[in-house]
Write an enzyme that holds these catalytic residues in place. Sequence first.
Site, PDB file in Angstrom:
ATOM      1  N   GLU A 199       0.807  -1.219   0.000  1.00 44.95           N
ATOM      2  CA  GLU A 199       0.000   0.000   0.000  1.00 44.95           C
ATOM      3  C   GLU A 199       0.840   1.270   0.000  1.00 44.95           C
ATOM      4  O   GLU A 199       0.338   2.352  -0.320  1.00 44.95           O
ATOM      5  CB  GLU A 199      -0.952   0.018   1.197  1.00 44.95           C
ATOM      6  N   GLU A 252       7.991 -16.215  -0.144  1.00 43.55           N
ATOM      7  CA  GLU A 252       9.399 -15.809  -0.019  1.00 43.55           C
ATOM      8  C   GLU A 252       9.464 -14.857   1.158  1.00 43.55           C
ATOM      9  O   GLU A 252       8.938 -13.747   1.095  1.00 43.55           O
ATOM     10  CB  GLU A 252       9.867 -15.137  -1.315  1.00 43.55           C
ATOM     11  N   GLU A 270      16.277 -10.674  11.020  1.00 45.73           N
ATOM     12  CA  GLU A 270      16.385  -9.824   9.834  1.00 45.73           C
ATOM     13  C   GLU A 270      16.087  -8.369  10.197  1.00 45.73           C
ATOM     14  O   GLU A 270      14.953  -8.026  10.532  1.00 45.73           O
ATOM     15  CB  GLU A 270      15.418 -10.309   8.754  1.00 45.73           C
ATOM     16  N   THR A 308       4.055 -12.282   8.783  1.00 45.10           N
ATOM     17  CA  THR A 308       2.913 -12.191   7.872  1.00 45.10           C
ATOM     18  C   THR A 308       2.788 -13.468   7.059  1.00 45.10           C
ATOM     19  O   THR A 308       1.679 -13.939   6.803  1.00 45.10           O
ATOM     20  CB  THR A 308       3.067 -10.977   6.944  1.00 45.10           C
TER      21      THR A 308
END
Length: 485
Positions: free
Chosen positions: A173, A245, A380, A227
Site C-alpha cells: 500500500e 518468499e 532480519e 505475515t
Amino acid sequence: MYINGEWEEASSGETRTIINPYNQEEITTVAEGNVDDAKRAIDVARKTFDQGDWPATPANERGEIVYNIGRLIRRDLEELASLETHDSGKTLEESRADMDDIANVFVYFGGLADKEGGEVIEPPIPHSTSKVVREPVGVCGQITPWNYPLLQASWKLAPALVAGNTLIMKPSEITPLTTVKVFELMEEAGVPAGVANLVLGPGHTVGDELAKNMDVDLISFTGGIETGKKIMQAASSNVKNIALELGGKNPNIVFADADFETAVDQAMNAVFFHAGQVCSAGARMLIEESAYDDVVDELVNRTKRIKLGNGFNSDTMSGPLISADHREKVEKYVEMGKEEGAHLAVGGKRPEEPELQDGFFYLPTIFTHCKEDMRIVQEEVFGPVLTIETFQTTEEAIQKANNTIYGLAGAVFSTDICKAEYVASKLRMGTVWINDFHPYFAQAPWGGYKQSGIGRELGVQGLEEYTEVKHIYRNIQPEPIGWFK
C-alpha cells in the site's frame, strides 16, 4: 484499481496519500480498497477463469502478450524508473537496472510459454498410453512488498499469465505506483479483461481476503516471516497452493585467501545496496580470523564515505529507508546490538546533514565482535546494518552460517575454488554465490530453505508454481476385466 478491465475508485471512496521517503512530500493519491473490493475482484477472476477463454488460449499467444509487456516496459523504462525512485527512495540508477531486469522477466517467460508441454511416459501396462500435462492452477492471489515493488510483481505476474491463470494483484500500500503503471501496459499489450485485476489497500484487509477466500486457488506472497505464517494459516481454508518468499539473514563468508579488493567491495554492495532493504542482503559477515582486522578496517573506512541523498542525484550512493516506522525498527535493533555487547564500529544513528532531515535516512552501520546467538545476528533487520563475526576453520564457518532459521542466500569468497565449492555444497540455502553477491536472473530459480519460504520464483521452476500436474492414462484396447462376475 483495475477490475474486469476497468479503472475505478475504491467502493468506499477512500484514498491513500503516497509520499516520497526522501522528503515526505506528497506524490499522489491512490484508491484504498477494502474487503468488498477484494471479493469483487476475486469473483471476476473466478468467472473469467471458469467461463472465459484465457486458460484455453494457445500458449504461444499468451506468451506473445507477456513478451510484449516486456517490450512496453523497455519503451517506458525512464518513466517507470522515475516512479520507482519517487515511490521507494532508491537511486535512479538502481531503478533503471530494476526496470531492465523486469523487462527481461516478461520476455523470458513469454518465450517459455510454449516450451513446457508436459511429457509422455512409457506405461508398464500393454496397449495403453500415459502422458503428464501441466494446466493452470486457477485463480491466483499475489501480494508484493515495498522494497522492490515492480520487480517482485513481475516475478509473479509473468508466469501466472503465461500458464493461463487469472489473478488478483495486491502491491504494498505504500509503493503501488509502478504496479499501477504496469497494469496500464498489460492492458495495452492485450491482456483480456478479467484476467489480471489490481486491488490496492492494506494487507490486513485486502491481503487477508486473498489468503482466506475459498475461490482463490493459489496465494503467492513476498514479505516478512510473521505475515507469511498468517497467510499460511489463512490459506488452509481451502488448502490452497502457497508460494512464499519470507526473507533471510544471509551469511557472507570471507576466507583469508579471498581477493581482498573484491571481497571488500562485494561486502559493501551486499549489505548497503538499497539501504539494506533487500531480502538477500549480506547483513551477516563471517571473516576468517587471520584476515579480520584488515577487512574490518577497510569496511569501516569505506562505510564512512557512503553518500546519502536524493535518489535523483548522480552522486547519491544510498537513499532513505522506506518509512518512519521502518527506521524506528532499525533503530531498535541497533540499540539491541549495543545491549547485547556488540561493538558499534561506525554509524548507529541518523545523519546530521540539514538536507537529510526531512527524509527517513539512517547511517550505514557496522557491528563488530558479534556472537552468533545475538538477536541482531539472528534476526532480519532489513536496513543498513552489518554484523561481523570470525571463524577459524572451514567447518566452523559452515556451522555458523547455517545456524539460523533462514535459508535464502549466502556467499563465499575464496581463491581456493575447491574449498569454495565445498562450502557452497554444505550451505542450506536456495542461492549460493561464489566470489560474488546479489546476481539473479530470470532463467535461474529464486527461493529459500527453512523459514525463508516455500516454492521458487523465476526459472522453469517459477512457471511450474503456477501449474497443476495432471496424469492422463488411456487404454487403447479396452475390454472387460472379469473380476466381478
